[in-house]
Design a protein around this motif. Structure first.
Motif, PDB file in Angstrom:
ATOM      1  N   UNK A  99       0.799  -1.221   0.000  1.00 34.95           N
ATOM      2  CA  UNK A  99       0.000   0.000   0.000  1.00 34.95           C
ATOM      3  C   UNK A  99       0.830   1.268   0.000  1.00 34.95           C
ATOM      4  N   UNK A 100       2.125   1.144   0.156  1.00 34.97           N
ATOM      5  CA  UNK A 100       3.006   2.314   0.140  1.00 34.97           C
ATOM      6  C   UNK A 100       3.188   2.815  -1.288  1.00 34.97           C
ATOM      7  N   UNK A 101       3.795   3.992  -1.396  1.00 30.61           N
ATOM      8  CA  UNK A 101       4.113   4.571  -2.699  1.00 30.61           C
ATOM      9  C   UNK A 101       5.593   4.921  -2.705  1.00 30.61           C
ATOM     10  N   UNK A 102       6.290   4.478  -3.763  1.00 30.52           N
ATOM     11  CA  UNK A 102       7.705   4.789  -3.926  1.00 30.52           C
ATOM     12  C   UNK A 102       7.881   6.025  -4.798  1.00 30.52           C
ATOM     13  N   UNK A 103       8.848   6.884  -4.411  1.00 29.97           N
ATOM     14  CA  UNK A 103       9.101   8.117  -5.146  1.00 29.97           C
ATOM     15  C   UNK A 103      10.590   8.239  -5.441  1.00 29.97           C
ATOM     16  N   UNK A 104      10.928   9.070  -6.380  1.00 33.19           N
ATOM     17  CA  UNK A 104      12.285   9.521  -6.701  1.00 33.19           C
ATOM     18  C   UNK A 104      13.191   8.420  -7.266  1.00 33.19           C
ATOM     19  N   UNK A 105      13.178   7.241  -6.660  1.00 31.79           N
ATOM     20  CA  UNK A 105      14.175   6.230  -6.981  1.00 31.79           C
ATOM     21  C   UNK A 105      13.569   4.843  -6.868  1.00 31.79           C
ATOM     22  N   UNK A 106      14.056   3.905  -7.659  1.00 31.16           N
ATOM     23  CA  UNK A 106      13.729   2.493  -7.508  1.00 31.16           C
ATOM     24  C   UNK A 106      14.893   1.694  -8.054  1.00 31.16           C
ATOM     25  N   UNK A 107      14.920   0.406  -7.731  1.00 34.33           N
ATOM     26  CA  UNK A 107      16.062  -0.416  -8.107  1.00 34.33           C
ATOM     27  C   UNK A 107      15.618  -1.823  -8.504  1.00 34.33           C
ATOM     28  N   UNK A 108      16.285  -2.379  -9.490  1.00 34.33           N
ATOM     29  CA  UNK A 108      16.128  -3.778  -9.860  1.00 34.33           C
ATOM     30  C   UNK A 108      16.998  -4.577  -8.903  1.00 34.33           C
ATOM     31  N   UNK A 109      16.344  -5.310  -8.015  1.00 36.30           N
ATOM     32  CA  UNK A 109      17.043  -5.962  -6.916  1.00 36.30           C
ATOM     33  C   UNK A 109      16.668  -7.436  -6.858  1.00 36.30           C
ATOM     34  N   UNK A 110      17.629  -8.284  -6.481  1.00 39.13           N
ATOM     35  CA  UNK A 110      17.355  -9.680  -6.162  1.00 39.13           C
ATOM     36  C   UNK A 110      17.765  -9.911  -4.711  1.00 39.13           C
ATOM     37  N   UNK A 111      17.103 -10.855  -4.071  1.00 36.48           N
ATOM     38  CA  UNK A 111      17.456 -11.189  -2.694  1.00 36.48           C
ATOM     39  C   UNK A 111      18.350 -12.421  -2.702  1.00 36.48           C
ATOM     40  N   UNK A 112      19.347 -12.400  -1.856  1.00 31.09           N
ATOM     41  CA  UNK A 112      20.231 -13.560  -1.698  1.00 31.09           C
ATOM     42  C   UNK A 112      19.929 -14.288  -0.395  1.00 31.09           C
ATOM     43  N   UNK A 113      19.654 -13.548   0.656  1.00 31.64           N
ATOM     44  CA  UNK A 113      19.272 -14.166   1.933  1.00 31.64           C
ATOM     45  C   UNK A 113      18.178 -13.381   2.641  1.00 31.64           C
ATOM     46  N   UNK A 114      17.818 -12.220   2.139  1.00 28.24           N
ATOM     47  CA  UNK A 114      16.828 -11.353   2.798  1.00 28.24           C
ATOM     48  C   UNK A 114      15.407 -11.843   2.540  1.00 28.24           C
ATOM     49  N   UNK A 115      14.503 -11.426   3.410  1.00 26.91           N
ATOM     50  CA  UNK A 115      13.071 -11.637   3.217  1.00 26.91           C
ATOM     51  C   UNK A 115      12.514 -10.400   2.522  1.00 26.91           C
ATOM     52  N   UNK A 116      11.545 -10.591   1.640  1.00 24.32           N
ATOM     53  CA  UNK A 116      10.897  -9.469   0.969  1.00 24.32           C
ATOM     54  C   UNK A 116       9.762  -8.973   1.850  1.00 24.32           C
ATOM     55  N   UNK A 117       9.826  -7.710   2.244  1.00 24.20           N
ATOM     56  CA  UNK A 117       8.775  -7.089   3.056  1.00 24.20           C
ATOM     57  C   UNK A 117       7.691  -6.525   2.145  1.00 24.20           C
ATOM     58  N   UNK A 118       8.087  -5.923   1.034  1.00 28.33           N
ATOM     59  CA  UNK A 118       7.145  -5.389   0.046  1.00 28.33           C
ATOM     60  C   UNK A 118       7.826  -5.394  -1.316  1.00 28.33           C
ATOM     61  N   UNK A 119       7.008  -5.529  -2.359  1.00 25.68           N
ATOM     62  CA  UNK A 119       7.506  -5.518  -3.734  1.00 25.68           C
ATOM     63  C   UNK A 119       6.880  -4.364  -4.490  1.00 25.68           C
ATOM     64  N   UNK A 120       7.471  -4.052  -5.648  1.00 26.61           N
ATOM     65  CA  UNK A 120       6.851  -3.071  -6.534  1.00 26.61           C
ATOM     66  C   UNK A 120       5.608  -3.699  -7.136  1.00 26.61           C
TER      67      UNK A 120
END
Length: 201
Positions: A80-101
């Motif tokens: 439900x959040x909104x991203x501004x100004x910047x975004x990134x193409x990211x992969x996780x190696x060991x992290x948990x995903x809290x939110x996605x685009x």
């Protein structure tokens, strides 16, 4: 002595600084890092192997490409959040995903992550969140660190800081950054007037 560290746009970091952050998290601390961090070393040279460079393993992610966001095109996130100004193409190696685009060329890709390391956790924000969502992320990080507000339920625009001395004495400083009066729960001696406060000030 800290339980929570915030590292917004920590662009330059030494190897020793990165190791200190890793030890902080492994020892039980909570670290929140934003985009633009860990990119160069102490000589200002770009770190190779993907971003966020020196913090990549600690955060459990690898950023492959940057996607600046125009002001007229904010990106919705799955929480439900909104991203501004910047975004990134990211992969996780060991992290948990809290939110996605949730839309655009990065739809379905991670936007906010959390990586548990030792007794602590390292959070990564790959975009600038709207104010309400940013507050929610910081509140979650505070809870993970076992921290609570000095005065719960403060009115908007009012800050509270407590200073403590040996022997249990403490002073509560209240700062009203608005032009309107505010009522805050408090008890003790109000030092400006010398009057006893019971319940609120």
């Amino acid at each position: 002595g800290y339980r929570l560290l915030l590292a917004p746009a920590l662009y330059l970091i030494t190897d020793a600084g990165a190791e200190a952050l890793r030890q902080f998290v492994a020892g039980g601390g909570v670290l929140v890092v934003s985009f633009g961090s860990g990119l160069v070393d102490q000589a200002g040279q770009v770190r190779l192997g993907g971003y966020p460079g020196a913090l990549r393993d600690l955060l459990g992610i690898r950023v492959e490409e940057f996607f600046p966001v125009g002001e007229e095109n904010p990106i919705p996130l799955t929480n439900g959040a909104v991203g501004r100004i910047w975004s990134e193409l990211m992969t996780v190696t060991s992290a948990q995903v809290v939110a996605s685009y949730a839309a655009g060329p990065l739809a379905g890709r991670p936007a906010l992550t959390r990586n548990d390391v030792g007794r602590g956790s390292a959070w990564y924000l790959s975009t600038e969140l709207d104010d309400a969502a940013h507050d929610q992320v910081i509140a979650a990080a505070l809870a993970a660190a076992g921290l609570a507000p000095e005065v719960p339920g403060l009115p908007a625009g009012v800050a509270a800081v407590r200073r403590r001395a040996d022997g249990g004495r403490s002073w509560l400083f209240l700062l009203n950054h608005t032009t309107e009066p505010a009522v805050v729960p408090a008890a003790g001696m109000e030092l400006l007037s010398g009057t006893e406060v019971v319940g609120s000030v």
